[in-house]
Scaffold this motif. Structure first.
Motif, PDB file in Angstrom:
ATOM      1  N   LEU A 153     -48.203 -92.543  42.084  1.00  0.00           N
ATOM      2  CA  LEU A 153     -47.504 -92.346  40.812  1.00  0.00           C
ATOM      3  C   LEU A 153     -46.273 -93.243  40.719  1.00  0.00           C
ATOM      4  N   PRO A 154     -45.918 -93.686  39.504  1.00  0.00           N
ATOM      5  CA  PRO A 154     -44.666 -94.428  39.341  1.00  0.00           C
ATOM      6  C   PRO A 154     -43.490 -93.542  39.771  1.00  0.00           C
ATOM      7  N   ARG A 155     -42.521 -94.169  40.423  1.00  0.00           N
ATOM      8  CA  ARG A 155     -41.353 -93.445  40.941  1.00  0.00           C
ATOM      9  C   ARG A 155     -40.100 -94.069  40.347  1.00  0.00           C
ATOM     10  N   PHE A 156     -39.196 -93.207  39.852  1.00  0.00           N
ATOM     11  CA  PHE A 156     -37.957 -93.655  39.233  1.00  0.00           C
ATOM     12  C   PHE A 156     -36.780 -93.014  39.940  1.00  0.00           C
ATOM     13  N   ASP A 157     -35.699 -93.770  40.047  1.00  0.00           N
ATOM     14  CA  ASP A 157     -34.499 -93.299  40.737  1.00  0.00           C
ATOM     15  C   ASP A 157     -33.817 -92.241  39.879  1.00  0.00           C
ATOM     16  N   LEU A 158     -33.786 -91.024  40.387  1.00  0.00           N
ATOM     17  CA  LEU A 158     -33.183 -89.905  39.670  1.00  0.00           C
ATOM     18  C   LEU A 158     -31.700 -90.141  39.408  1.00  0.00           C
ATOM     19  N   ASP A 159     -31.072 -90.922  40.281  1.00  0.00           N
ATOM     20  CA  ASP A 159     -29.633 -91.151  40.151  1.00  0.00           C
ATOM     21  C   ASP A 159     -29.290 -92.414  39.371  1.00  0.00           C
TER      22      ASP A 159
END
Length: 186
Positions: free
Chosen positions: A152-158
């Motif tokens: 899955l695509p992963r995005f930086d929560l911060d």
């Protein structure tokens, strides 16, 4: 309208991500609505105000509006748990006016909607993505290792502004196009 859920454990950062995503989508010319599930009793009205008094007197619905805002309050005579689809049906679909309209759904982690899972290793909560086919992307702190590998695509929560996530969502809006379930099918 396009609909995307934000799911995850309590206090994982869903609301903070929603705030960032609202700003990022608005900066890109989108209209954004939010559907939020509240687990506890809540009130948006204040004692002493006319609308509060109308509800207390037994009005089923009270609609309050001015030039900048509209609020509809509906009282249920018996405890009622609305589905996410019933709540989405209450919204105006601005896409019919040619506007790019996104609805962020927060708090319905088991809904049959495309979702972004907000996950933090520090919470120790079991992630949903390995078993939930509706999770389309992950928002996690960059330093956190995922407990289960995935594609899955992963995005930086911060990330400061959620711009990359907004761009991902908008890259294929048809993937998030909302179609209400057919009531005939149950």
């Amino acid at each position: 309208m396009q609909v995307i859920g934000l799911c995850g454990a309590s206090n994982s950062g869903k609301t903070t991500l929603a705030e960032k995503l609202i700003r990022a989508l608005k900066a890109r010319g989108c209209r954004v609505s939010v559907v939020k599930h509240a687990h506890k009793r809540f009130d948006i009205d204040r004692p002493g105000k006319d609308s509060f008094r109308h509800r207390e007197a037994g009005a089923f619905e009270v609609l309050v509006a001015n030039g900048q805002r509209l609020a509809l309050m509906r009282e249920f005579e018996a405890e009622a748990e609305l589905s996410v689809h019933q709540m989405l049906a209450e919204l105006s679909d601005l896409s019919a006016l040619g506007l790019e309209h996104w609805v962020l759904v927060e708090g319905f982690k088991h809904a049959d909607l495309p979702k972004i899972e907000v996950w933090r290793a520090a919470h120790g909560a079991r992630p949903l993505y390995p078993d939930d086919p509706f999770v389309v992307a992950l928002a996690v702190p960059a330093a956190d290792a995922l407990p289960h590998p995935c594609g899955l695509p992963r995005f930086d929560l911060d990330e400061a502004d959620a711009g990359a996530l907004a761009d991902f969502l908008r890259s294929d809006p048809s993937r998030h196009e909302y179609h209400a379930p057919d009531p005939e099918l149950g």
